[in-house]
Design an enzyme around this catalytic site. Structure first.
Site, short mmCIF file in Angstrom:
data_model
loop_
_atom_site.label_atom_id
_atom_site.label_comp_id
_atom_site.label_asym_id
_atom_site.label_seq_id
_atom_site.Cartn_x
_atom_site.Cartn_y
_atom_site.Cartn_z
N ASP A 1 0.82 -1.21 0.00
CA ASP A 1 0.00 0.00 0.00
C ASP A 1 0.85 1.26 0.00
OD1 ASP A 1 -2.12 -1.69 0.13
OD2 ASP A 1 -2.95 -0.89 2.00
N ASP A 2 0.22 2.35 -0.49
CA ASP A 2 0.66 3.74 -0.31
C ASP A 2 1.76 4.20 -1.26
OD1 ASP A 2 -1.13 3.72 1.76
OD2 ASP A 2 0.39 3.54 3.33
N HIS B 1 -5.68 2.97 -4.61
CA HIS B 1 -5.75 3.21 -3.17
C HIS B 1 -6.17 4.65 -2.91
CE1 HIS B 1 -5.12 1.88 0.86
NE2 HIS B 1 -4.05 2.62 1.11
N HIS C 1 -5.67 9.49 -0.31
CA HIS C 1 -5.68 8.64 0.89
C HIS C 1 -6.60 9.15 1.99
CE1 HIS C 1 -4.03 5.90 3.98
NE2 HIS C 1 -3.60 5.19 2.95
N HIS D 1 3.73 -2.58 3.13
CA HIS D 1 3.81 -1.20 2.64
C HIS D 1 5.14 -0.98 1.96
CE1 HIS D 1 0.83 -1.10 5.91
NE2 HIS D 1 0.28 -0.09 5.26
#
Length: 538
Positions: free
Chosen positions: A110-111, A161, A165, A262
């Site tokens: 993620d991210d 995603h 955010h 991540h």
């Protein structure tokens, strides 16, 4: 030379030298042409503002919303979702929950992408022939499109995603649509694809779905997306150590899993190190590291983009990259300018202090013999009736022999008559039609009797020692002009006080520095002196 003068008090001043009326038709024509002179600078300014706003936009400095609210009740969430797998499909009105088959593992990150850690994660995956799913944010994909393109090129899947955010559970449908469309735009420009995979920020296991997040999941399905959560969390963001990340990421009993990791959001060196032991360790136990669609034996989540959508995406990436480079250049430029400004300020303080010590020490002289011969003082005046008397009287108190020439530049308020009525010795009035201050000074120079010429403004007053101190540097034959030190007389108001500071910083200290460096750029009109031969040459 830092001789002392002061401005006259707050009497209002008539329009300055050279003020002439312009026929209306000429003013109108000038008004019509004026915008053309500013068109290019305005365009550049607007472009720079747009670049700065775009940078703020993709750095989550505009519209970002990172609120995380407490969990709500779960009464509206179907039991088969709460008890089901980490893949939730609500497309076409369905409510389907899918799990990952045994001995299949889907690594998700993620991210990202992150310019430091994503390449290292990709290197580890490539070294161990493993695939993964990267849930990218639109902001990071826009800034680092080459990493997204590498993910797709090396066989990994990419999911959305959101763009900024935010916690979608507390956003409107229009905001959700915006987050999706902007993220797809970034993905289209970076890799030329669209994706059907989506992971909400701050999501967890399926059994953590609540009455706030479930409506979002259903709405996401109506937009054509599969929601992917996880059922194994490495909690690598806590940096618990490599061994602990591996332990938390390992599914039990050979079961399949979607593992959350991540590749952005901070220092991920433990994640990279854990992957290098985690992947081969589970491969030896019979696990396959696959994309989500590979693990589910489903069609790819990627759809190639062509035509207008592709060019829109590329245009977006181009503009973001241009904004990044532009602001990087601006940052460097501001840093360089800042260093130069503070360096100049420090140099000014040091040199001005050196100059002050030099000229104030006992016995200091500019030349072998002091200047004692008379000088001519030129006073160009235009509508200075309220000030001219004080100006002339201040000159009459001079400690140095002078002749005073008041050049009346076509005044309409009786300035010349006021001076003539004073009937003072060594004071002459020269009249001319209004032609501007330069013409008035030239007229005064032509009528001056002496070789050293002092110039002042019609609203300025000299102290008794001003002329004497101002002309002493001419004892050095190399000196052609001397800059005086003008000070603000009415400092009792805020504007006057600030102007006084400006004069001290911009004139007094600066000119002391320039004097030592021998590069005096200007001589002030309010108080300056010239050698006649120097003026005649120019």
């Amino acid at each position: 030379m830092a001789s002392r003068t002061s401005r006259h008090g707050p009497a209002p001043k008539a329009p300055g030298h050279g003020t002439r009326t312009t026929p209306k038709r000429h003013r109108d024509a000038r008004r019509r042409r004026l915008p053309m002179r500013f068109l290019l600078p305005m365009f550049i300014l607007l472009a720079m503002m747009a670049m700065l706003m775009l940078r703020g936009y993709v750095h989550s400095e505009i519209l970002a919303d990172h609120r995380i609210q407490p969990e709500a009740a779960t009464g509206k969430v179907p039991e088969k979702i709460l008890d089901g797998g980490p893949v939730i499909d609500t497309r076409g009105g369905r409510t389907t929950s899918l799990g990952i088959p045994d001995h299949r593992l889907v690594l998700t990150f993620d991210d990202g992408p992150d310019p430091t850690w994503t390449p290292k994660v990709l290197d580890v995956l490539k070294a161990h022939h493993a695939h993964a799913v990267f849930f990218v944010t639109g902001t990071m994909a826009s800034r680092y499109p080459d990493l997204v393109e590498r993910m797709v090129r090396e066989g990994h899947e990419v999911g959305l995603h959101t763009f900024n955010h935010p916690d979608l559970s507390y956003q409107s449908k229009s905001r959700i649509d915006w987050e999706l469309s902007q993220s797809q735009l970034a993905l289209e420009g970076a890799a030329g694809i669209r994706t059907s995979l989506f992971r909400p920020p701050y999501s967890s296991f399926a059994d953590a779905m609540d009455n706030r997040s479930w409506p979002v999941t259903k709405y996401i399905g109506t937009r054509g997306y599969i929601t992917v959560v996880n059922n194994t969390d490495s909690e690598d963001w806590q940096k618990p150590g490599v061994a602990e990340i591996v332990r938390r990421a390992t599914p039990k009993g050979g079961k399949g899993a979607i593992v959350l990791m991540h590749d952005s959001g901070g220092d991920r060196h433990q994640t990279v190190q854990a992957l290098d032991s985690f992947i081969p360790g589970l491969q030896q136990r019979g696990y396959d590291f696959e994309n989500l669609t590979e693990a589910l034996d489903a069609p790819s989540a990627h759809t190639p983009v062509t035509g207008l959508d592709l060019w829109k995406g590329r245009a977006w990436i181009f503009l973001v990259q241009a904004a990044e480079k532009t602001t990087d250049v601006l940052v460097v430029g501001i840093a360089v300018i800042g260093v130069l400004v503070f360096t100049r300020f420090g140099l000014m303080l040091v040199l001005s202090a050196t100059h002050a010590r030099k000229v104030r020490r006992a016995g200091f002289r500019w030349g072998r013999t002091p200047i004692t011969e008379p000088v001519s003082v030129l006073v160009p005046a235009y509508n200075e009736a309220k000030c001219i008397e004080n100006t002339v009287h201040s000159l009459m108190e001079s400690e140095h022999p002078i002749e005073i020439l008041v050049v009346d530049d076509g005044s309409s308020d009786g300035t010349a008559r006021i001076v003539e009525d004073l009937d003072l010795p060594n004071v002459r009035v020269v009249r001319q039609l209004n032609a501007g201050k330069p013409a008035a000074l030239n007229r005064g120079l032509a009528n001056a009797s002496h070789d050293i010429i002092v110039m002042m403004d019609g609203d300025t007053v000299f102290e008794p020692a001003t002329v004497r101190e101002l002309v002493q540097p001419f004892a050095d034959p190399r000196v052609g002009a001397v800059a005086g030190n003008a000070k603000v007389g009415n400092r009792d108001s805020l504007i006057g006080a600030w102007q006084h500071i400006e004069y001290v910083m911009g004139f007094n200290l600066d000119r002391r520095m320039y004097d030592l460096l021998r590069c005096m750029p200007t001589i002030p009109g309010a108080v300056g002196a010239f050698r006649r031969t120097a003026l005649e040459r120019v």
